[in-house]
Design an enzyme around this catalytic site. Structure first.
Site, PDB file in Angstrom:
ATOM      1  N   LYS A  57       0.859  -1.185   0.000  1.00 30.25           N
ATOM      2  CA  LYS A  57       0.000   0.000   0.000  1.00 30.25           C
ATOM      3  C   LYS A  57       0.894   1.233   0.000  1.00 30.25           C
ATOM      4  O   LYS A  57       1.538   1.549   0.985  1.00 30.25           O
ATOM      5  CB  LYS A  57      -0.912   0.044   1.231  1.00 30.25           C
ATOM      6  CG  LYS A  57      -1.966   1.145   1.042  1.00 30.25           C
ATOM      7  CD  LYS A  57      -2.490   1.730   2.325  1.00 30.25           C
ATOM      8  CE  LYS A  57      -1.695   2.849   2.887  1.00 30.25           C
ATOM      9  NZ  LYS A  57      -1.717   4.116   2.132  1.00 30.25           N
ATOM     10  N   CYS A 113      13.683  10.694   7.052  1.00 25.97           N
ATOM     11  CA  CYS A 113      13.713  10.129   8.412  1.00 25.97           C
ATOM     12  C   CYS A 113      15.026  10.406   9.114  1.00 25.97           C
ATOM     13  O   CYS A 113      15.054  10.597  10.317  1.00 25.97           O
ATOM     14  CB  CYS A 113      13.449   8.638   8.353  1.00 25.97           C
ATOM     15  SG  CYS A 113      14.559   7.781   7.245  1.00 25.97           S
ATOM     16  N   GLU A 132      10.285   0.801  10.386  1.00 26.78           N
ATOM     17  CA  GLU A 132      11.297   1.855  10.205  1.00 26.78           C
ATOM     18  C   GLU A 132      10.592   3.174  10.446  1.00 26.78           C
ATOM     19  O   GLU A 132       9.718   3.566   9.659  1.00 26.78           O
ATOM     20  CB  GLU A 132      11.876   1.823   8.784  1.00 26.78           C
ATOM     21  CG  GLU A 132      12.583   0.536   8.412  1.00 26.78           C
ATOM     22  CD  GLU A 132      13.807   0.241   9.249  1.00 26.78           C
ATOM     23  OE1 GLU A 132      14.288   1.137   9.979  1.00 26.78           O
ATOM     24  OE2 GLU A 132      14.261  -0.909   9.209  1.00 26.78           O
ATOM     25  N   GLU A 146      10.183  15.294  15.820  1.00 26.73           N
ATOM     26  CA  GLU A 146      10.476  15.224  14.396  1.00 26.73           C
ATOM     27  C   GLU A 146       9.620  16.264  13.680  1.00 26.73           C
ATOM     28  O   GLU A 146       8.393  16.216  13.747  1.00 26.73           O
ATOM     29  CB  GLU A 146      10.154  13.820  13.881  1.00 26.73           C
ATOM     30  CG  GLU A 146      10.516  13.649  12.429  1.00 26.73           C
ATOM     31  CD  GLU A 146      10.275  12.234  11.936  1.00 26.73           C
ATOM     32  OE1 GLU A 146       9.182  11.701  12.177  1.00 26.73           O
ATOM     33  OE2 GLU A 146      11.184  11.672  11.297  1.00 26.73           O
TER      34      GLU A 146
HETATM   35  P1  NAP Z   1       2.616   7.952   8.251  1.00 31.50           P
HETATM   36  O1  NAP Z   1       1.536   8.922   8.468  1.00 31.50           O
HETATM   37  O2  NAP Z   1       2.981   7.046   9.353  1.00 31.50           O
HETATM   38  O3  NAP Z   1       2.205   7.131   6.938  1.00 31.50           O
HETATM   39  C1  NAP Z   1       2.988   6.095   6.411  1.00 31.50           C
HETATM   40  C2  NAP Z   1       2.075   5.079   5.748  1.00 31.50           C
HETATM   41  O4  NAP Z   1       1.189   4.524   6.730  1.00 31.50           O
HETATM   42  C3  NAP Z   1       1.188   5.648   4.672  1.00 31.50           C
HETATM   43  O5  NAP Z   1       1.028   4.715   3.639  1.00 31.50           O
HETATM   44  C4  NAP Z   1      -0.104   5.866   5.418  1.00 31.50           C
HETATM   45  O6  NAP Z   1      -1.253   5.941   4.620  1.00 31.50           O
HETATM   46  C5  NAP Z   1      -0.158   4.673   6.313  1.00 31.50           C
HETATM   47  N1  NAP Z   1      -1.029   4.858   7.479  1.00 31.50           N
HETATM   48  C6  NAP Z   1      -1.414   6.013   8.061  1.00 31.50           C
HETATM   49  N2  NAP Z   1      -2.228   5.773   9.104  1.00 31.50           N
HETATM   50  C7  NAP Z   1      -2.375   4.429   9.184  1.00 31.50           C
HETATM   51  C8  NAP Z   1      -3.105   3.567  10.043  1.00 31.50           C
HETATM   52  N3  NAP Z   1      -3.838   4.030  11.059  1.00 31.50           N
HETATM   53  N4  NAP Z   1      -3.024   2.236   9.825  1.00 31.50           N
HETATM   54  C9  NAP Z   1      -2.283   1.741   8.811  1.00 31.50           C
HETATM   55  N5  NAP Z   1      -1.585   2.506   7.957  1.00 31.50           N
HETATM   56  C10 NAP Z   1      -1.619   3.842   8.147  1.00 31.50           C
HETATM   57  O7  NAP Z   1       3.971   8.649   7.850  1.00 31.50           O
HETATM   58  P2  NAP Z   1       4.182   9.925   6.927  1.00 31.50           P
HETATM   59  O8  NAP Z   1       3.913  11.142   7.698  1.00 31.50           O
HETATM   60  O9  NAP Z   1       3.473   9.746   5.646  1.00 31.50           O
HETATM   61  O10 NAP Z   1       5.745   9.758   6.632  1.00 31.50           O
HETATM   62  C11 NAP Z   1       6.691  10.355   7.393  1.00 31.50           C
HETATM   63  C12 NAP Z   1       7.222   9.470   8.506  1.00 31.50           C
HETATM   64  O11 NAP Z   1       7.920   8.353   7.958  1.00 31.50           O
HETATM   65  C13 NAP Z   1       8.217  10.179   9.372  1.00 31.50           C
HETATM   66  O12 NAP Z   1       8.019   9.892  10.729  1.00 31.50           O
HETATM   67  C14 NAP Z   1       9.541   9.618   8.902  1.00 31.50           C
HETATM   68  O13 NAP Z   1      10.588   9.729   9.821  1.00 31.50           O
HETATM   69  C15 NAP Z   1       9.184   8.221   8.601  1.00 31.50           C
HETATM   70  N6  NAP Z   1      10.175   7.608   7.720  1.00 31.50           N
HETATM   71  C16 NAP Z   1      11.026   6.669   8.224  1.00 31.50           C
HETATM   72  C17 NAP Z   1      11.998   6.089   7.420  1.00 31.50           C
HETATM   73  C18 NAP Z   1      12.944   5.047   7.947  1.00 31.50           C
HETATM   74  O14 NAP Z   1      13.500   4.309   7.139  1.00 31.50           O
HETATM   75  N7  NAP Z   1      13.153   4.926   9.244  1.00 31.50           N
HETATM   76  C19 NAP Z   1      12.102   6.485   6.082  1.00 31.50           C
HETATM   77  C20 NAP Z   1      11.224   7.467   5.596  1.00 31.50           C
HETATM   78  C21 NAP Z   1      10.270   8.009   6.432  1.00 31.50           C
HETATM   79  P3  NAP Z   1      -1.775   7.392   4.102  1.00 31.50           P
HETATM   80  O15 NAP Z   1      -0.980   7.681   2.930  1.00 31.50           O
HETATM   81  O16 NAP Z   1      -3.194   7.235   3.834  1.00 31.50           O
HETATM   82  O17 NAP Z   1      -1.503   8.361   5.218  1.00 31.50           O
END
Ligand code: NAP
Ligand code: MG
Length: 502
Positions: free
Chosen positions: A193, A305, A269, A404
């Site tokens: 997804k 991240c 991650e 963050e």
């Molecule tokens: P996010 O809100 O956690 O979303 C990531 C994914 O999860 C999206 O596909 C999102 O769908 C889905 N999602 C959201 N709510 C959910 C739920 N309740 N149940 C299941 N899936 C759900 O993260 P983001 O804000 O888009 O991305 C930024 C974050 O990613 C930051 O915290 C960043 O540090 C982290 N990140 C970590 C790494 C690493 O390798 N450690 C790399 C890149 C980014 P939707 O698109 O519908 O929201």
């Protein structure tokens, strides 16, 4: 996670056209299909706010169809053959290269990433990942244990079966591939997804995988929103492992989904607040360091991240380094992501712009000082642009130093001693990455040992490369690693076969 390019001298300076979006349906069992509900959702260009496409809004039924298809494909067994996987994944790497321009343009427009970064960083990395893991397929194998005479213990690794993948929008194609390539190489079938904000390149990749010879059902992509389609992946009883990259908050949800469903393996991650530590012996190198810090903090508009969002600098160097960092920040060219001279694009959406602005405004109200940047720009474009921003006179208790921000904002804090630097570095719930700058090997080694993070880079911001495992400690990660052979192992189960020799 991804490498990003900060190169400023480009041979050709031109603006690419907005790509035509041809694929907007879900990709299930080898074919494009509408969502069962018939619903769609919009994806926009963050640089203009314009609608790019209406995309199939996958829900519980669609994830179910994809999981069933993946399980059928797994049980049918053709993907179990190492030579089939190696040939298909190698061909996919070739096809990614042949279609690099289109894939780069899709990620650039859909996520607002500079096209040059996509062309020189993201898409070559996607091809490299598929090729590297394809080559690894027949180089990872089991062990025979040193048992007593009369027995033979064979330890093998088996694919878990169906791997669910849920990823964010910041490196759309790369994030998907970081999970999919090792999972597929290990012999699994996947249900992915992509993020709602940037789902387009994932759909094109699934189509290319089929062209490359992936059997139907091996690589499924179900676009949709997190709380519905993402949750359905987390809860599905036929999905044996889930690999998630995203926020710590949603990572916690995936642990709950696993507990409430089939105890699937969970690989998380998550977020970070990575310190960039500059020790007092670096006076002669401050310009190089300032430029590296700017790349670490502002690459991908800070939506990374491992973004180097905390600069910890010896107080004797603080003023000069902050000046140089502010200068480096002010030189970064913001603009249209489709323009090859653009070095930084917009934030992903309006709410991100509001969140980033709020962090900076609150810090200023508490006594912090903005050295450069600090308020939205290019508003007439309709895009969500926020400039590279350097904030000093920050104290460790301020939110800007702890949380963050996921935007182009760096907080500068000072220290006097090595011990204080280490204490500040570890004063965080996160533990994803860190950089230490020092020519003193003893000091940098002590710091590297003492920092609680998955990656510690010495003398230059880095996430390592494909050969090194990547992931976090504490609330930055759980359950495994992206990258390296280690990433393949986490999509397998160990099996012991025990012979009694009679
Ligand atoms: P996010 O809100 O956690 O979303 C990531 C994914 O999860 C999206 O596909 C999102 O769908 C889905 N999602 C959201 N709510 C959910 C739920 N309740 N149940 C299941 N899936 C759900 O993260 P983001 O804000 O888009 O991305 C930024 C974050 O990613 C930051 O915290 C960043 O540090 C982290 N990140 C970590 C790494 C690493 O390798 N450690 C790399 C890149 C980014 P939707 O698109 O519908 O929201
Ligand atoms: Mg979009």
């Amino acid at each position: 996670m991804s490498s990003h390019s900060n190169s400023t001298s480009l041979a050709t300076v031109d603006v690419l056209p907005v790509p035509t979006v041809t694929r907007t349906q879900a990709f299930i069992d080898g074919a494009f299909v509408d969502a069962q509900s018939g619903r769609t959702f919009p994806t926009y260009a963050p640089s203009t706010g314009h609608l790019l496409a209406m995309v199939a809004d996958g829900g519980v039924e669609d994830v179910d169809l994809a999981a069933l298809a993946a399980r059928r494909a797994f049980d049918a067994g053709s993907w179990s053959h190492a030579d089939v996987r190696r040939a298909a994944m190698t061909r996919l790497a070739d096809l990614v290269e042949e279609n690099a321009q289109e894939l780069a343009a899709l990620d650039a427009i859909d996520a607002g990433k500079p096209i040059t970064d996509c062309e020189t960083g993201d898409i070559p990395e996607v091809a490299h990942l598929f090729r590297w893991y394809a080559e690894a397929i027949d180089k990872v194998f089991g062990k025979v244990s040193p048992t007593s005479e009369g027995h033979l213990g064979i330890i093998t690794r088996e694919p878990v079966g169906v791997v669910g993948i849920v990823v964010p929008w910041n490196y759309p194609a790369v994030m998907l591939t970081f999970k999919a390539a090792p999972a597929l190489a290990a012999g699994n079938c996947v249900v992915a997804k992509p993020a709602e904000q940037a789902p387009l390149s994932a759909l094109r990749l699934a189509e290319l995988a089929t062209e490359a010879g992936f059997p139907p059902g091996v690589f499924n992509v179900v676009p949709g929103d997190g709380p519905t389609a993402g949750r359905a992946v987390g809860m599905h009883p036929l999905i044996d492992a889930v690999a998630f990259t995203g926020s710590t908050q949603v990572g916690r949800e995936f642990l709950r989904y696993a507990a409430e469903s089939n105890m699937k393996n969970v690989v998380l991650e998550l977020g970070g607040k990575s310190p960039q530590i500059v020790l007092a012996d670096m006076k002669a190198d401050l310009q190089v360091i300032a430029e590296d810090l700017a790349g670490a903090a502002f690459g991908n508009a800070g939506q990374n991240c491992t973004a180097g969002s905390r600069v910890l600098v010896a107080n004797v160097l603080r003023e000069e380094l902050t000046d140089r960092l502010a200068q480096a920040a002010s030189k970064i060219r913001l603009g249209d992501p489709m323009d090859r001279s653009t070095e930084m694009g917009p934030l992903i959406e309006r709410t991100a712009l509001e969140r980033v602005s709020r962090y900076v405004d609150e810090a200023v109200a508490l006594g912090a000082r903005v050295r450069v940047g600090g308020s939205a720009v290019l508003e007439d474009t309709g895009g969500h642009f926020y400039p590279p921003t350097v904030v000093d006179q920050v104290t460790p208790d301020m939110a800007i130093a702890r949380e963050e921000i996921f935007g182009p904002v760096v907080a500068v804090l000072g220290f006097d001693t090595e011990e204080e630097a280490l204490q500040l570095a570890n004063d965080s719930e996160y533990g994803l990455a860190a950089t230490v700058w020092s020519h003193d090997v003893d000091v940098s080694f002590r710091m590297a040992r003492g920092i609680r993070a998955g990656t510690v880079a010495i003398n230059g911001y880095s996430e390592g490369d494909i050969t090194t495992p990547f992931g976090g400690h504490r609330t930055s990660g759980f359950g495994g690693r992206d990258s390296g052979i280690e990433a393949m192992e986490q999509y397998t189960e160990l099996k012991t076969t025990w012979f009694t020799l009679r």
